[in-house]
Design a protein around this motif. Structure first.
Motif, short mmCIF file in Angstrom:
data_model
loop_
_atom_site.label_atom_id
_atom_site.label_comp_id
_atom_site.label_asym_id
_atom_site.label_seq_id
_atom_site.Cartn_x
_atom_site.Cartn_y
_atom_site.Cartn_z
N LEU A 1 30.91 42.78 38.83
CA LEU A 1 31.19 41.46 38.84
C LEU A 1 31.74 41.00 37.57
O LEU A 1 32.24 39.63 37.59
N SER A 2 31.71 41.58 36.41
CA SER A 2 32.04 41.12 35.07
C SER A 2 33.51 41.42 34.87
O SER A 2 33.98 42.51 35.28
N LEU A 3 34.40 40.37 34.43
CA LEU A 3 35.83 40.33 34.26
C LEU A 3 35.97 41.50 33.29
O LEU A 3 36.99 42.26 33.28
N VAL A 4 35.01 41.61 32.10
CA VAL A 4 35.28 42.63 31.05
C VAL A 4 35.23 44.04 31.77
O VAL A 4 36.06 44.85 31.42
N ASP A 5 34.43 44.22 32.60
CA ASP A 5 34.34 45.70 33.36
C ASP A 5 35.55 45.59 34.27
O ASP A 5 36.06 46.81 34.29
N VAL A 6 35.85 44.75 34.97
CA VAL A 6 37.32 44.84 35.73
C VAL A 6 38.47 45.09 35.02
O VAL A 6 39.19 45.94 35.38
N VAL A 7 38.82 44.80 33.53
CA VAL A 7 39.86 45.00 32.89
C VAL A 7 39.58 46.31 32.41
O VAL A 7 40.70 46.96 32.32
N ASP A 8 38.17 46.78 31.86
CA ASP A 8 38.08 48.04 31.24
C ASP A 8 38.39 49.19 32.33
O ASP A 8 38.89 50.48 31.90
N SER A 9 38.28 48.80 33.44
CA SER A 9 38.60 49.87 34.73
C SER A 9 40.02 50.03 35.13
O SER A 9 40.18 51.02 35.53
N GLN A 10 40.94 49.42 34.18
CA GLN A 10 42.14 49.49 34.50
C GLN A 10 42.82 50.32 32.95
O GLN A 10 44.20 50.06 32.91
N GLU A 11 42.15 50.70 32.25
CA GLU A 11 42.48 51.49 31.05
C GLU A 11 43.41 52.62 31.43
O GLU A 11 44.51 52.95 30.57
N TYR A 12 43.20 53.28 32.43
CA TYR A 12 44.18 54.61 32.66
C TYR A 12 44.89 54.22 33.89
O TYR A 12 46.18 54.64 33.76
N TRP A 13 44.56 53.42 34.73
CA TRP A 13 45.38 53.10 35.98
C TRP A 13 45.13 51.36 36.28
O TRP A 13 43.99 51.13 36.58
N TRP A 14 46.26 50.85 36.24
CA TRP A 14 46.19 49.37 36.57
C TRP A 14 45.91 49.43 38.19
O TRP A 14 46.43 50.17 38.75
N ASN A 15 45.37 48.27 38.60
CA ASN A 15 44.97 48.05 39.94
C ASN A 15 46.31 47.86 40.85
O ASN A 15 46.18 48.21 42.06
#
Length: 336
Positions: free
Chosen positions: A168-182
């Motif tokens: 639920l952290s926005l930092v983690d949400v952003v980090d998860s898109q380093e390779y593929w955007w949502n």
């Protein structure tokens, strides 16, 4: 939750300063884009290229008489314009603007964000009720119904992004898109979120709460001077915040496309400059799209707005969430 440092205060202060001034820039940009779309000149009298027009507007609002309805609820009438501005400013605390460039990383940052954005409806509703005017009251009721209707699909669209970050952290949400955007992994959720974000901002084609043709001005009919200016400011701040959230949840925030595959490591200074530049560019693009849509699509009828929210977006968002959850579970169970 990470401890608040001096860097956090600097980031937050800069973000708030830019957010407050972005409204003036967005007003000028809206007038210029609208003039271009409608094949007219636009602001060109006050200052070079009309650049001082927003300042002239502020001075005009300050000099206008502040009128409060005699039969209205004066305290609530004065408080109502402050609520949407404050809630818009408070959302900036958890939005990452670059790697390490955020005020604070709250474990439940997404929940905080949803809570702050949902509080904005109180300002509009109280403004309509406290004015003791039938036009204002109808505008306030429309706002409450519209925001509640589109909060649900918006929340489900965000929940579908959380499936990829597992946080639920926005930092983690952003980090998860380093390779593929949502936007590539969850295109249906992106469309739902964008439509709901437009509706939450009360912008055309979802500006039923103002609807000059039938409500004079809607919830802010009985407002003048800087109280009206606060609503004006809040509208454009929500446009900017909405653009930031679309960028954050679906367009990789400060990450370039597929950055994890090809972008080399940079020094911290150059990385920060690149991150902020990418984030601001994406945000400005979506601000332009907000303006473009306003001057392109006519206002919906009220039954169309409600039907779109309850009968189209909400069921679609639930189905999208379930399908993505099943796919991710199967992927992790059999291929992970």
């Amino acid at each position: 939750m990470e401890p608040v440092t001096s860097t956090s205060y600097i980031v937050l202060g800069t973000a708030l300063f830019m957010l407050l001034n972005s409204a003036a820039l967005a007003v000028y940009a809206e007038r210029r884009v609208a003039a271009f779309i409608q094949n007219r000149v636009g602001p060109n009298r006050v200052g070079p290229l009309g650049l001082l027009q927003p300042i002239a507007d502020v001075v005009k609002l300050i000099l206008k008489e502040d009128v409060t309805p005699a039969q209205g609820y004066k305290t609530l009438h004065a408080i109502a314009p402050i609520i949407p501005v404050v809630t818009a400013l408070m959302t900036a605390a958890v939005i990452p603007f670059g790697e390490g460039l955020y005020a604070t990383d709250i474990n439940a940052g997404v929940l905080y964000l949803l809570a702050m954005t949902s509080l904005g409806v109180y300002g509009v509703t109280l403004a309509g009720w406290s004015s003791n005017s039938k036009y204002s009251l109808l505008g306030g009721l429309r706002a409450a119904a519209q925001m509640i209707s589109y909060e649900l699909p918006l929340g489900m669209a965000i929940a579908s992004c959380i499936l990829f970050s597992n946080s639920l952290s926005l930092v983690d949400v952003v980090d998860s898109q380093e390779y593929w955007w949502n936007i590539f992994r969850n295109p249906i959720g992106a469309v739902i979120f964008i439509v709901a974000a437009f509706a939450e901002a009360n912008r055309t084609p979802f500006d039923l709460v103002e609807a000059e043709q039938e409500l004079v001005g809607g919830f802010h009919t009985e407002y003048s001077s800087m109280k009206f200016g606060m609503f004006f400011l809040a509208e454009y701040m929500h446009v900017v915040i909405g653009s930031m959230l679309i960028t954050t949840f679906f367009f990789g925030s400060y990450h370039l496309p597929f950055a994890g595959y090809w972008l080399p490591e940079l020094s911290s200074t150059w990385q920060s400059v690149l991150d902020v530049s990418v984030f601001v560019t994406k945000t400005l693009l979506w601000v332009f799209i907000y303006i473009w849509v306003r001057w392109t699509i006519p206002r919906f009828k009220y039954n169309q707005v409600m039907k779109l929210g309850w009968k189209r977006l909400l069921p679609l968002s639930i189905i999208n969430f379930i399908v993505l959850a099943v796919i991710i579970y199967a992927w992790n169970a059999f291929l992970g």
